[in-house]
Design a protein around this motif. Structure first.
Motif, short mmCIF file in Angstrom:
data_model
loop_
_atom_site.label_atom_id
_atom_site.label_comp_id
_atom_site.label_asym_id
_atom_site.label_seq_id
_atom_site.Cartn_x
_atom_site.Cartn_y
_atom_site.Cartn_z
N UNK A 7 0.85 -1.21 0.00
CA UNK A 7 0.00 0.00 0.00
C UNK A 7 0.88 1.25 0.00
N UNK A 8 1.94 1.23 0.82
CA UNK A 8 2.87 2.38 0.86
C UNK A 8 3.46 2.61 -0.53
N UNK A 9 3.82 1.51 -1.19
CA UNK A 9 4.40 1.58 -2.53
C UNK A 9 3.39 2.18 -3.53
N UNK A 10 2.15 1.73 -3.43
CA UNK A 10 1.10 2.25 -4.34
C UNK A 10 0.90 3.75 -4.14
N UNK A 11 0.84 4.17 -2.88
CA UNK A 11 0.62 5.60 -2.61
C UNK A 11 1.84 6.42 -3.03
N UNK A 12 3.06 5.90 -2.76
CA UNK A 12 4.25 6.66 -3.15
C UNK A 12 4.34 6.79 -4.67
N UNK A 13 3.82 5.78 -5.40
CA UNK A 13 3.76 5.89 -6.85
C UNK A 13 2.84 7.03 -7.30
N UNK A 19 0.05 12.50 -9.16
CA UNK A 19 -1.41 12.45 -9.04
C UNK A 19 -1.79 13.35 -7.85
N UNK A 20 -0.92 13.28 -6.81
CA UNK A 20 -1.01 14.26 -5.73
C UNK A 20 0.29 15.04 -5.72
N UNK A 21 0.24 16.34 -5.44
CA UNK A 21 1.52 17.06 -5.36
C UNK A 21 1.64 17.82 -4.04
N UNK A 49 5.38 4.33 7.05
CA UNK A 49 6.50 4.20 6.12
C UNK A 49 6.64 5.46 5.27
N UNK A 50 5.51 5.95 4.75
CA UNK A 50 5.54 7.14 3.89
C UNK A 50 6.02 8.36 4.67
N UNK A 51 5.63 8.43 5.95
CA UNK A 51 6.03 9.57 6.78
C UNK A 51 7.55 9.57 7.02
N UNK A 53 9.83 8.36 5.25
CA UNK A 53 10.58 8.63 4.03
C UNK A 53 10.33 10.03 3.49
N UNK A 54 9.57 10.82 4.27
CA UNK A 54 9.38 12.22 3.89
C UNK A 54 8.36 12.43 2.79
N UNK A 55 7.52 11.42 2.52
CA UNK A 55 6.49 11.60 1.50
C UNK A 55 5.30 12.41 2.03
N UNK A 56 4.95 12.15 3.29
CA UNK A 56 3.75 12.80 3.83
C UNK A 56 4.00 13.33 5.25
N UNK A 57 3.11 14.21 5.67
CA UNK A 57 3.11 14.69 7.05
C UNK A 57 1.70 14.46 7.59
N UNK A 58 1.62 13.78 8.74
CA UNK A 58 0.33 13.53 9.34
C UNK A 58 0.09 14.50 10.48
N UNK A 59 -0.92 15.33 10.30
CA UNK A 59 -1.23 16.33 11.31
C UNK A 59 -2.47 15.91 12.08
N UNK A 60 -2.34 15.79 13.39
CA UNK A 60 -3.50 15.45 14.22
C UNK A 60 -4.61 16.48 13.98
#
Lengths: 234, 234
Positions: A7-13, A19-21, A49-51, A53-60
């Motif tokens: 799933x992490x791989x699919x989203x990072x793709x 598709x998202x920027x 995993x995505x977090x 690797x610096x792909x996303x930031x999760x904000x409460x």
């Protein structure tokens, strides 16, 4: 590949194909769960995993945001995966200078690896290259208790892959310390530079998932080829 | 202090006073919840703070482990809190060199802060000191959209405190990039070193919790006084 890695791989793709920027908000966990037909905990692990690797930031409370893509060729220092894993798009090779067992390591090494005076280590000295250009001189000390066998053959490849796959050690975390310094004569000769040239002097202790130190490394990085990245959070 | 900050503070005190030491397993979340009479989510938030600051490592399935204490005087690059917050036990001061508004920032700054050609920034140049010794030269560009006012008076203190407390900006995360380099003549003069001396050349973009960049900083660190730490995870 485990389900959450998939799933992490699919989203990072999706992110790599824009598709998202940067700055976009990703669908929430409930939505992702439905979209990928997986459990909530699988989604949470994938986002972790995505977090890292610096792909996303999760904000409460505010959601999941897409981060700016990491610049090419920079080493992510927040993930303790070893360079082979971190610089996947590059060819990482090693020249082994020395592999030996040290029956009585010095006090610095003993302290970092929590060893008694009677406990031995493997010492591995390598020059590491990125796309055939020199990246660093690495001296690593592996606790014999956890790493009972080491060889020049193993050290030529990814030692971490060997440790994880053959020795079944679960790597957990690492402490990194570094500062800027100048090269001494011996280092300069190896790196093909002049003595006194600038370098990053770097120490790292790796621990298992249950907090046992197994690798203490001292690294001297080449000035031009070693570039670093950290996905930092507040 | 919020409830979860209070719990994080209490636990970090136990670690600093060596009630628990490196490698120990902390009581689990359920236990901590009961011990401190707080909700599960408060415990989780407190553990998050401790994790970011390198106090603990949370391993899925194996528990919560105490990490080795950070060496004194090292800057934690994983938490984007600014040096004032990060080096609490030290006196961080600043000498303001310049504060001005730039109506048309150059392309590099515009790109990092996602600005159009019409959007202005505040430029702040400071020399920062740790215990009266020079730490770095910092040039920061603040998006005028998010930071509508800046002054020499504000820049003398903690700009981040001003941004959070007065402007009510929620700081979320930052991207850090750095490499080793040599000082140019102008930098060397300010840092009281010779041109060509080694330095860490560092860039950082700070974002709000909802992914909007508001500060792009270029920093040149002094060789001896700037030492760095990263609590890295696998």
């Amino acid at each position: 590949m485990l389900k959450y890695e998939e799933i992490a791989h699919k989203i990072s793709n999706l992110l790599e194909n824009e598709v998202y920027s940067a700055g976009d908000r990703l669908p929430n966990i409930e939505h992702l769960k439905t979209e990928y037909h997986v459990s909530k905990s699988t989604v949470i692990k994938a986002l972790e995993i995505l977090e890292k690797n610096g792909y996303i930031y999760q904000s409460r409370g505010s959601g999941i945001f897409v981060r700016s893509p990491k610049r090419e060729g920079y080493i992510n220092l927040f993930t303790s995966n070893g360079f082979t894993e971190d610089l996947k798009n590059h060819e990482i090779t090693s020249r082994v200078i020395e592999v030996c067992e040290i029956a009585k390591p010095d006090a610095v090494v003993r302290k970092q690896l929590h060893l008694t005076e009677e406990e031995a280590v493997y010492y591995v000295k390598r020059i590491r290259y990125i796309d055939q250009a020199v990246l660093c001189i690495e001296e690593a000390y592996f606790s014999r208790k956890l790493v009972p066998y080491m060889s020049g053959e193993i050290a030529k490849g990814s030692i971490f892959k060997y440790i994880e796959e053959n020795l079944k050690i679960n790597i957990g975390y690492s402490d990194i310390y570094f500062h800027v310094d100048t090269l001494n004569e011996e280092e300069a000769a190896i790196l093909n530079q002049s003595s006194g040239a600038p370098t990053l002097r770097y120490e790292q202790v790796f621990y298992t998932k249950t907090g046992v130190p197994f690798d203490y490394s001292q690294i001297v990085f080449e000035k031009t080829n070693a570039k670093f990245y950290i996905p930092s959070i507040k």
